[in-house]
Design a protein around this motif. Structure first.
Motif, PDB file in Angstrom:
ATOM      1  N   ALA A  38       0.868  -1.198   0.000  1.00 34.56           N
ATOM      2  CA  ALA A  38       0.000   0.000   0.000  1.00 34.56           C
ATOM      3  C   ALA A  38       0.891   1.230   0.000  1.00 34.56           C
ATOM      4  CB  ALA A  38      -0.877  -0.024   1.254  1.00 34.56           C
ATOM      5  N   VAL A  98       6.616  10.991  13.478  1.00 32.00           N
ATOM      6  CA  VAL A  98       7.371  10.257  12.454  1.00 32.00           C
ATOM      7  C   VAL A  98       6.375   9.396  11.662  1.00 32.00           C
ATOM      8  CG1 VAL A  98       9.340   8.744  12.029  1.00 32.00           C
ATOM      9  CG2 VAL A  98       9.325  10.221  14.050  1.00 32.00           C
ATOM     10  N   GLY A  99       5.743  10.003  10.702  1.00 28.53           N
ATOM     11  CA  GLY A  99       4.652   9.349   9.988  1.00 28.53           C
ATOM     12  C   GLY A  99       3.436   9.242  10.902  1.00 28.53           C
ATOM     13  N   ALA A 100       2.334   8.762  10.325  1.00 28.45           N
ATOM     14  CA  ALA A 100       1.159   8.502  11.168  1.00 28.45           C
ATOM     15  C   ALA A 100       1.484   7.415  12.187  1.00 28.45           C
ATOM     16  CB  ALA A 100      -0.019   8.065  10.302  1.00 28.45           C
ATOM     17  N   ILE A 101       2.368   6.508  11.790  1.00 21.56           N
ATOM     18  CA  ILE A 101       2.620   5.315  12.608  1.00 21.56           C
ATOM     19  C   ILE A 101       3.152   5.666  13.992  1.00 21.56           C
ATOM     20  CG2 ILE A 101       4.161   3.290  12.785  1.00 21.56           C
ATOM     21  CD1 ILE A 101       1.686   2.938  10.972  1.00 21.56           C
ATOM     22  N   TYR A 125      -6.218  -2.594   9.790  1.00 19.94           N
ATOM     23  CA  TYR A 125      -4.804  -2.437   9.430  1.00 19.94           C
ATOM     24  C   TYR A 125      -3.937  -3.172  10.453  1.00 19.94           C
ATOM     25  CZ  TYR A 125      -0.480   0.200   8.398  1.00 19.94           C
ATOM     26  OH  TYR A 125       0.788   0.581   8.090  1.00 19.94           O
ATOM     27  N   CYS A 171      -9.081   2.964  10.931  1.00 22.46           N
ATOM     28  CA  CYS A 171      -8.741   3.866   9.834  1.00 22.46           C
ATOM     29  C   CYS A 171      -9.904   3.917   8.851  1.00 22.46           C
ATOM     30  CB  CYS A 171      -7.466   3.455   9.108  1.00 22.46           C
ATOM     31  SG  CYS A 171      -7.333   1.732   8.652  1.00 22.46           S
ATOM     32  N   ASN A 175      -7.878   0.607   5.353  1.00 23.11           N
ATOM     33  CA  ASN A 175      -6.930  -0.403   4.909  1.00 23.11           C
ATOM     34  C   ASN A 175      -7.275  -1.635   5.746  1.00 23.11           C
ATOM     35  OD1 ASN A 175      -4.776  -2.049   4.379  1.00 23.11           O
ATOM     36  ND2 ASN A 175      -3.184  -0.635   5.087  1.00 23.11           N
ATOM     37  N   ASP A 203      -6.991   6.926  12.373  1.00 16.79           N
ATOM     38  CA  ASP A 203      -5.882   6.928  11.420  1.00 16.79           C
ATOM     39  C   ASP A 203      -6.504   7.384  10.100  1.00 16.79           C
ATOM     40  OD1 ASP A 203      -4.061   6.245   9.452  1.00 16.79           O
ATOM     41  OD2 ASP A 203      -3.565   4.299  10.312  1.00 16.79           O
ATOM     42  N   ALA A 205      -4.982   8.251   7.216  1.00 15.98           N
ATOM     43  CA  ALA A 205      -3.901   8.261   6.221  1.00 15.98           C
ATOM     44  C   ALA A 205      -4.419   8.482   4.792  1.00 15.98           C
ATOM     45  CB  ALA A 205      -3.120   6.954   6.303  1.00 15.98           C
ATOM     46  N   TYR A 206      -5.629   7.964   4.494  1.00 11.95           N
ATOM     47  CA  TYR A 206      -6.130   8.033   3.107  1.00 11.95           C
ATOM     48  C   TYR A 206      -7.190   9.109   2.933  1.00 11.95           C
ATOM     49  CZ  TYR A 206      -3.778   3.525   2.784  1.00 11.95           C
ATOM     50  OH  TYR A 206      -2.837   2.529   2.804  1.00 11.95           O
ATOM     51  N   THR A 234      -1.084  11.943   7.960  1.00 11.40           N
ATOM     52  CA  THR A 234       0.248  11.722   7.396  1.00 11.40           C
ATOM     53  C   THR A 234       0.413  12.410   6.048  1.00 11.40           C
ATOM     54  OG1 THR A 234       1.834  10.038   6.731  1.00 11.40           O
ATOM     55  CG2 THR A 234      -0.469   9.527   6.324  1.00 11.40           C
ATOM     56  N   THR A 236       2.502  10.855   4.016  1.00 14.42           N
ATOM     57  CA  THR A 236       2.938   9.683   3.246  1.00 14.42           C
ATOM     58  C   THR A 236       2.118   9.433   1.984  1.00 14.42           C
ATOM     59  OG1 THR A 236       4.044   8.453   4.983  1.00 14.42           O
ATOM     60  CG2 THR A 236       2.893   7.140   3.387  1.00 14.42           C
ATOM     61  N   LYS A 237       0.804   9.353   2.168  1.00 14.50           N
ATOM     62  CA  LYS A 237      -0.053   8.961   1.035  1.00 14.50           C
ATOM     63  C   LYS A 237      -0.424  10.198   0.209  1.00 14.50           C
ATOM     64  CE  LYS A 237      -0.485   5.039   3.337  1.00 14.50           C
ATOM     65  NZ  LYS A 237       0.240   3.849   2.943  1.00 14.50           N
ATOM     66  N   ARG A 245       8.964   9.955   6.284  1.00 13.54           N
ATOM     67  CA  ARG A 245       8.495   9.620   7.635  1.00 13.54           C
ATOM     68  C   ARG A 245       7.994  10.862   8.369  1.00 13.54           C
ATOM     69  NH1 ARG A 245       6.488   6.640   7.015  1.00 13.54           N
ATOM     70  NH2 ARG A 245       6.305   5.764   9.094  1.00 13.54           N
TER      71      ARG A 245
HETATM   72  C1  LIG Z   1      -3.940   2.900   7.352  1.00 18.36           C
HETATM   73  C2  LIG Z   1      -2.495   3.266   7.313  1.00 18.36           C
HETATM   74  N1  LIG Z   1      -2.002   4.062   8.252  1.00 18.36           N
HETATM   75  C3  LIG Z   1      -0.718   4.431   8.251  1.00 18.36           C
HETATM   76  C4  LIG Z   1       0.164   3.975   7.280  1.00 18.36           C
HETATM   77  C5  LIG Z   1       1.574   4.412   7.296  1.00 18.36           C
HETATM   78  O1  LIG Z   1       1.630   5.781   7.494  1.00 18.36           O
HETATM   79  P1  LIG Z   1       2.982   6.564   7.725  1.00 18.36           P
HETATM   80  O2  LIG Z   1       3.886   6.263   6.573  1.00 18.36           O
HETATM   81  O3  LIG Z   1       2.545   7.954   7.771  1.00 18.36           O
HETATM   82  O4  LIG Z   1       3.571   6.114   9.013  1.00 18.36           O
HETATM   83  C6  LIG Z   1      -0.301   3.110   6.300  1.00 18.36           C
HETATM   84  C7  LIG Z   1       0.633   2.574   5.283  1.00 18.36           C
HETATM   85  O5  LIG Z   1       0.374   1.683   4.570  1.00 18.36           O
HETATM   86  C8  LIG Z   1      -1.670   2.761   6.305  1.00 18.36           C
HETATM   87  O6  LIG Z   1      -2.168   1.964   5.366  1.00 18.36           O
END
Ligand SMILES: Cc1ncc(COP(=O)(O)O)c(C=O)c1O
Length: 389
Positions: A38, A98-101, A125, A171, A175, A203, A205-206, A234, A236-237, A245
């Motif tokens: 993803a 550092v990213g959503a994670i 997820y 999320c 995902n 979350d 992210a999308y 994030t 990221t996407k 990150r």
């Molecule tokens: C639902 C979801 N949240 C977070 C992430 C990763 O986010 P980040 O790169 O901002 O840590 C992903 C990546 O696949 C994702 O699918």
């Protein structure tokens, strides 16, 4: 094999990542069609890279930033949350992560005590599950309603609440299913959280990738939820910035110092060079976001058309968001999604992710991602049509 006596129970309880396992196995397959990740395949837009390069040249990136992130970045995030999420945030309610994670991990650490239960609408997820386990919490999977496009089962969420329930985590857009939960459903979740004094950890992210009139709704936009929500976002996407990150979270300003207590030992601060790139992303043109969305939508449509032709093998719900879909495997051998996916990879040359990686209700499914070039989808389905003939 590691010496079990030296390994914490927390880590010992975490299973190997199915995505990484499929990636490893894919390396031994010639001419593989790859639908496992993803991860945006586009490169980060040029103006964002230039923002980072300028900051490097000006000598701005060699030190730490404030733990919560650069002030000018948080200021831009406040504007973005107002404009796009209808969240009336203050700078003191934002922490750059550092990213959503890392934001999600720090949020879970700040909320969950050992033995506390976290409700996860499922399939979900896989990283969320791990984050709960690593905090010594207990993931409680509440199945979504597949026949209704993986809608939330509000009654089942209510029924799952116990004395130990601390949070609901999810999320949307989702995902692995691609479902965008409606404002109405999310308002019901908010009501449950308020009635039971639970934290909702989102979350998002999308958030920008929704289709067919589905609209992303942020629970944090409900003013009464201020003390009951931690929302993670994030770059990221949205801006194809996977490797930078960089992300951020929004919550009540009294909660920020508590989450910071987890953020500092995990990260100190988000990478400063990436914070400048994120600043350029928010201040620059948003045309790239629209372009990515158009691309995903058109590849999704191709994937749906190709799935329609394999109607004896897969049944699917058209995803209203993200860039993932989660077909059910109709064949008998699909009951074990891991074995099915491995066989599809080794014998059919197509890499997907087994549904079981996304919780118990993911069994019997596989995840396919459409953040790939259209040609990759066609290659994968040409191979599958030949394989299942
Ligand atoms: C639902 C979801 N949240 C977070 C992430 C990763 O986010 P980040 O790169 O901002 O840590 C992903 C990546 O696949 C994702 O699918």
């Amino acid at each position: 094999m590691a010496d079990a006596a030296k390994i914490s129970d927390r880590v010992g309880r975490i299973s190997k990542s199915a995505i990484h396992e499929m990636t490893r196995l894919s390396k031994d397959v010639d001419d593989v069609a790859f639908l496992s990740w993803a991860k945006p395949t586009a490169d980060t837009p040029e103006h964002i890279k230039q923002g980072a390069i300028a900051a490097i040249k000006e000598g701005l990136v060699g030190g730490y930033s404030e733990n919560a992130g650069l002030l000018e970045l948080r200021r831009e995030i406040v504007k973005k949350l107002k404009r796009d999420n209808h969240v009336d945030a203050k700078i003191s309610q934002i922490m750059v992560t550092v990213g959503a994670i890392e934001g999600l991990a720090a949020a879970v650490m700040a909320v969950v005590d050992p033995g506390d239960e976290v409700i996860l609408p499922s399939p979900t997820y896989s990283t969320h599950v791990r984050q709960v386990i690593i905090a010594s919490g207990k993931p409680v999977f509440v199945p979504t309603i597949e026949e209704e496009g993986f809608a939330l089962d509000i009654q089942a969420i209510k029924n799952a609440i116990t004395r130990r329930t601390k949070a609901i985590m999810f999320c949307s857009p989702n995902n692995p299913t691609g479902t965008v939960w409606s404002e109405e459903q999310l308002r019901q979740v908010a009501r449950i959280a308020l009635e039971n004094n639970l934290m909702v950890i989102t979350d998002e992210a999308y958030e920008y990738f929704t289709y067919d009139g589905h609209e992303h709704f942020s629970i944090a936009s409900i003013p009464e939820m201020r003390r009951n929500v931690i929302s993670c976002y994030t770059f990221t996407k949205t801006y194809a910035m996977t490797g930078w990150r960089i992300g951020y979270l929004y919550t009540d300003e009294e909660m920020i110092p508590q989450i910071k207590k987890a953020h500092i030992p995990l990260a100190i601060c988000a990478p400063v060079v990436s914070q400048y790139a994120a600043l350029a992303a928010l201040q620059g043109t948003q045309e790239c976001v629209a372009r990515f969305r158009e691309h995903y939508l058109s590849v999704r449509n191709v994937m749906c058309e190709r799935l329609d032709r394999l109607g004896s093998v897969f049944a699917y719900k058209k995803p209203g968001g993200s860039y993932l879909m989660f077909p059910r495997i109709l064949l008998e051998e699909g009951k074990d999604s891991t074995a099915f996916c491995k066989r599809l990879l080794i014998e059919g040359g197509v890499s997907t992710t087994p549904g079981i990686a996304f919780g118990p209700t993911g069994q019997g499914h596989l995840r396919m991602s459409f953040c790939v070039p259209e040609a990759e989808v066609n290659k994968a389905f040409d191979k599958m049509e030949a394989y299942f003939r």
